[in-house]
Enzyme design. Structure first.
Site, PDB file in Angstrom:
ATOM      1  N   CYS A  63      56.154  66.536  49.637  1.00  0.00           N
ATOM      2  CA  CYS A  63      57.389  67.595  49.978  1.00  0.00           C
ATOM      3  C   CYS A  63      56.923  68.768  49.133  1.00  0.00           C
ATOM      4  O   CYS A  63      57.597  69.912  49.285  1.00  0.00           O
ATOM      5  CB  CYS A  63      58.427  66.840  49.038  1.00  0.00           C
ATOM      6  SG  CYS A  63      59.192  65.396  49.352  1.00  0.00           S
ATOM      7  N   ASN A  96      66.959  65.519  52.755  1.00  0.00           N
ATOM      8  CA  ASN A  96      65.460  65.790  52.231  1.00  0.00           C
ATOM      9  C   ASN A  96      64.614  65.816  53.665  1.00  0.00           C
ATOM     10  O   ASN A  96      64.518  64.549  54.086  1.00  0.00           O
ATOM     11  CB  ASN A  96      65.114  64.992  51.210  1.00  0.00           C
ATOM     12  CG  ASN A  96      63.756  65.069  50.581  1.00  0.00           C
ATOM     13  OD1 ASN A  96      62.942  65.852  51.186  1.00  0.00           O
ATOM     14  ND2 ASN A  96      63.569  64.279  49.704  1.00  0.00           N
ATOM     15  N   HIS A 107      63.113  72.680  46.380  1.00  0.00           N
ATOM     16  CA  HIS A 107      63.175  71.453  47.135  1.00  0.00           C
ATOM     17  C   HIS A 107      64.486  70.732  47.163  1.00  0.00           C
ATOM     18  O   HIS A 107      64.907  70.587  46.211  1.00  0.00           O
ATOM     19  CB  HIS A 107      61.889  70.584  46.703  1.00  0.00           C
ATOM     20  CG  HIS A 107      61.867  69.484  47.465  1.00  0.00           C
ATOM     21  ND1 HIS A 107      61.912  69.140  48.779  1.00  0.00           N
ATOM     22  CD2 HIS A 107      61.519  67.992  46.974  1.00  0.00           C
ATOM     23  CE1 HIS A 107      61.611  67.825  49.137  1.00  0.00           C
ATOM     24  NE2 HIS A 107      61.612  67.356  48.283  1.00  0.00           N
TER      25      HIS A 107
END
Ligand code: UT7
Length: 361
Positions: free
Chosen positions: A117, A287, A257
């Protein structure tokens, strides 16, 4: 010689049409809209269905095509394309090579980077280095993931979290005082037990057994990862803010994020930012791993002004994490059919806003 800075000059993005909402999710696993909204903050996620296309390259190709179209940049002038993804189409060749081929970037070299990520954050640092070296003037950086390809839809601990999508930025050389100013990036190598995919790589090759044991999916111990994410993202942001002498009033935007809305709020609170200063799209994007930062830029682009001070932060498997400080290089509403005020004042809905920006094929 004047200092060469690397500045973003356009953003393209793509999310697949299919929307998996919490109602459908609660028919797949034992969960509820209430639980997912309260604990994660996701309402809907985009999913790439095989009948629409396959692989991360499909998502990125569309994002790059949109970027080239809107910026009117000649594809022959793109010198490099960096892909940040954890879900490459294949072990080899690289997803970058597929996107370059699909988009006809015949003068570009390209490669994939895997930092989970945090991938896009790392890729911005690497891309900026290519440009500030003076050897490259114009590159594309893509971030995105086909997370549904490694999500176990029998595991309620992980499947509500993830979605599919990709976005990309054009990065160019400038001698103006704009662009990527500073990055603070870290890996500790301690994150394997709580966050990994067990099989499919060279350490544990695919076999009938690994498939039967469902070892080709994301394994996550959520609570452990949550704690590390909050601490490391907050510390990284604080480091970047302090060493660049920024105050909370100087920062136009925090781009975190999008892993969990509670993590995003905790990080923003730590440096005293209000909700209006944080780019949040987890409610409808979920996500998308390497896609979260550039997809946030893609959505908020019309609201960005030249000179805006932006702080990015991410955290992911590895563990990898970091923060970056950037001075934005252009008024984003030049690419929009509506001036930024229309969106801010609620004169157009988000759906209409997107439609006017060519989101879908
Ligand atoms: O992007 C890479 C980095 N990843 C992250 O940053 C993710 C970090 N972790 C998280 O966001 C959160 O830890 C999760 C969203 C994954 C989980 O939320 P949580 O509040 O930490 O829940 P938990 O894992 O502690 O589980 C609490 C309870 C458990 O029940 P018991 O044992 O207390 O009876 C779970 O079984 O919630 C239960 N649970 C669910 N209930 C309904 C777990 N998933 C679900 C679900 N629906 N989907």
């Amino acid at each position: 010689m004047e200092k060469i800075n690397a500045v973003i000059t356009g953003v393209g993005g793509y999310v697949p049409d299919y929307i998996l909402d919490n109602e459908e999710m609660s028919r797949i696993v034992d969960t509820s809209d209430e639980w997912i909204m309260e604990r994660i903050g996701v309402k809907t996620r985009h999913i790439l269905k095989p009948e629409q296309g396959s692989g991360t390259s499909y998502l990125m190709t569309r994002a790059v095509q949109q970027l080239l179209e809107k910026t009117k940049v000649d594809p022959d002038t793109i010198e490099a394309l960096i892909v940040a993804t954890t879900t490459p189409d294949y072990h080899f060749p690289s997803t970058a090579s597929l996107v370059i081929g699909n988009c006809g970037l015949k003068n570009a070299f390209g490669f994939d980077m895997e930092a989970a990520c945090s991938g896009f954050l790392y890729a911005m640092e690497v891309g900026s280095g290519l440009i500030s070296s003076g050897r490259h003037k114009r590159i594309i950086i893509c971030g995105g993931d086909h997370m549904s390809s490694m999500t176990n839809y029998e595991d309620r601990n992980t499947c509500p979290i993830f979605g599919d999508g990709a976005a990309c930025v054009l990065m160019e050389a400038t001698t103006e005082n704009v662009g990527l100013v500073d990055s603070y990036l870290r890996v500790d190598g301690q994150g394997f037990p709580p966050l990994h995919m067990t099989a499919g790589g060279s350490a544990k090759m695919p076999s009938h057994e690994t498939v039967d044991n469902r070892e080709h999916y994301v394994y996550q111990e959520g609570r452990t990862v949550f704690k590390h994410a909050v601490t490391n993202m907050s510390d990284a942001v604080e480091t970047i803010v302090k060493r660049n002498n920024l105050t909370n009033n100087d920062i136009a935007w925090l781009v975190p994020h999008q892993a969990n809305v509670r993590i995003e709020s905790a990080v923003a609170k730590r440096i005293g930012l209000s909700e209006e200063q944080v780019m949040i799209n987890i409610d409808h994007m979920a996500n998308t791993s390497g896609g979260t930062l550039p997809l946030a830029l893609w959505e908020y682009e019309p609201l960005l002004k030249k000179g805006d001070k932006i702080v990015f932060t991410a955290f992911g498997a590895g563990f990898t994490w970091g923060a970056a400080y950037m001075i934005w290089g252009y008024d984003g509403d030049k690419f929009s059919d509506y001036p930024a005020d229309f969106y801010k004042e609620g004169k157009v809905s988000r759906e209409e806003w997107y439609a006017k920006r060519g989101k879908r094929d």
